[in-house]
Scaffold this active site. Sequence first.
Site, short mmCIF file in Angstrom:
data_model
loop_
_atom_site.label_atom_id
_atom_site.label_comp_id
_atom_site.label_asym_id
_atom_site.label_seq_id
_atom_site.Cartn_x
_atom_site.Cartn_y
_atom_site.Cartn_z
N CYS A 43 -45.56 2.29 -18.56
CA CYS A 43 -46.40 1.38 -19.34
C CYS A 43 -47.24 0.43 -18.48
O CYS A 43 -47.74 -0.59 -18.97
CB CYS A 43 -45.55 0.61 -20.34
SG CYS A 43 -44.80 1.72 -21.56
N LYS A 89 -38.94 -4.60 -28.73
CA LYS A 89 -39.07 -3.15 -28.75
C LYS A 89 -37.92 -2.59 -27.93
O LYS A 89 -37.77 -2.90 -26.75
CB LYS A 89 -40.41 -2.77 -28.13
CG LYS A 89 -40.62 -1.28 -27.98
CD LYS A 89 -42.03 -1.02 -27.50
CE LYS A 89 -42.27 0.42 -27.20
NZ LYS A 89 -43.64 0.64 -26.73
N ARG A 138 -37.63 4.00 -19.71
CA ARG A 138 -38.24 2.68 -19.91
C ARG A 138 -37.20 1.57 -20.03
O ARG A 138 -37.49 0.48 -20.50
CB ARG A 138 -39.09 2.71 -21.19
CG ARG A 138 -40.19 3.75 -21.20
CD ARG A 138 -41.33 3.30 -22.10
NE ARG A 138 -42.12 4.36 -22.68
CZ ARG A 138 -42.97 5.14 -22.00
NH1 ARG A 138 -43.10 5.01 -20.69
NH2 ARG A 138 -43.66 6.07 -22.64
N GLU A 141 -36.29 -12.21 -26.89
CA GLU A 141 -37.57 -11.55 -26.61
C GLU A 141 -38.62 -11.94 -27.65
O GLU A 141 -39.74 -12.29 -27.32
CB GLU A 141 -37.39 -10.03 -26.66
CG GLU A 141 -37.03 -9.38 -25.35
CD GLU A 141 -38.19 -9.39 -24.35
OE1 GLU A 141 -39.28 -9.87 -24.69
OE2 GLU A 141 -37.97 -8.94 -23.22
N LYS A 175 -38.93 -2.99 -33.43
CA LYS A 175 -39.19 -1.56 -33.35
C LYS A 175 -38.09 -0.89 -32.56
O LYS A 175 -37.77 -1.38 -31.48
CB LYS A 175 -40.53 -1.36 -32.63
CG LYS A 175 -40.88 0.08 -32.38
CD LYS A 175 -42.12 0.18 -31.58
CE LYS A 175 -42.23 1.61 -31.08
NZ LYS A 175 -43.27 1.77 -30.13
C1 PBG Z 1 -46.20 2.84 -26.28
C2 PBG Z 1 -45.61 3.06 -27.61
C3 PBG Z 1 -44.53 3.88 -27.98
C4 PBG Z 1 -44.46 3.82 -29.38
C5 PBG Z 1 -45.46 2.96 -29.80
N1 PBG Z 1 -46.14 2.48 -28.70
C6 PBG Z 1 -43.67 4.78 -27.22
C7 PBG Z 1 -42.83 4.34 -26.12
O1 PBG Z 1 -42.61 3.15 -25.86
O2 PBG Z 1 -42.37 5.24 -25.44
C8 PBG Z 1 -43.51 4.59 -30.25
C9 PBG Z 1 -43.96 4.81 -31.64
C10 PBG Z 1 -43.20 5.81 -32.39
O3 PBG Z 1 -42.21 6.41 -31.91
O4 PBG Z 1 -43.58 6.06 -33.54
N2 PBG Z 1 -45.59 2.02 -25.39
#
Ligand code: PBG
Length: 332
Positions: free
Chosen positions: A133, A199, A221, A237, A252
């Site tokens: 990222c 996230k 990640r 966070e 998320k």
């Molecule tokens: C990018 C990002 C991701 C998702 C949204 N933005 C993937 C990741 O972090 O690998 C996942 C969205 C989904 O699974 O619907 N950083």
Amino acid sequence: MSGYPERRMRRLRQTPRIRRMFEMELPGPGRFLWPVFVVEGQGLKQPIEAMPGQFRYSPDMLVEALKPVTEMGIGGILLFGAISNDRKNESGEPACDPGGIVPQTVRLVRRRFPDLVVFTDLCLCAYTSHGHCGPLDRHGNVDNDAANAALARAALAHAVAGAHGVAPSAMMDGQVVAVRGALDAAGFSGTLVMSYSTKFASAFYEPFRDAEQSAPRAGDRRGYQASPADLRQALRESLLDAEEGADILMVKPALCYLDVITHLRQRTDLPIAAYNVSGEYAMMIAAAERGWGELQRMVREALLAIARAGADIIISYWAPRWREFLGDGGGA
Ligand code: PBG
């Protein structure tokens, strides 16, 4: 008179109308954002294998797809750009191109559907050759501050194109300050920042990585996304991003983290978005295809649960099918 046989819960559940009186409303279409993928070209509508019913659209075809979506009253979209692997590089710089696929699409969509709320995803993973990222330092870790600088420039490109809001999703420290600062300095103090504030490093993103071809080539990640096993850190966070000036927080994925949404709801008055991610979408389709569940009822129950947990906005691939799943307004 302490309980049974005088107390009978079933009295309140006797008929659909009686039940309905006490049920919460299902989330209306205006509370949904549809996450959607765009690619350069014309006349393209490429199926995403791991996400049946979702496509990578060229901008002209996205306009077609958005007609029924806007008519239904869906609140907005969250745009993701996808570029071919040969255009990606070490730094992820193509994400900042003011003439790139995302700004191009934002301009078109804003012109064609002036009322539709347009958010853009801000990340570099779909633009770096290594799939992380942000740019890597000499130890192979993502360079936090270099990533922030690039995110800020990408945000500006999207804001100039007319996006209502940007959604930094890289899980870099200080990404919200960096983006807010760049927007304000350039006169875009009205652009919303919806931070992917909590996230998680989740196993439920695989279908998305197929759509974006953004899986890391090496490693994972976990060095920047939150641990599913550390609730306190997950809440910190989001609260930090609130302090940094985020307008909207996000949890998320959604379904494995309803507790996080509820805890967060009690700790902040900021709006909360929940991202019902690709793996959550794909697994329900897979179960339904095998005859192991009824799709409409599963989706309805899941979306209701996300709203009940305390999310204001639901980011979901089901959004275009809102009418089919939630359109009757009834209870669960
Ligand atoms: C990018 C990002 C991701 C998702 C949204 N933005 C993937 C990741 O972090 O690998 C996942 C969205 C989904 O699974 O619907 N950083």
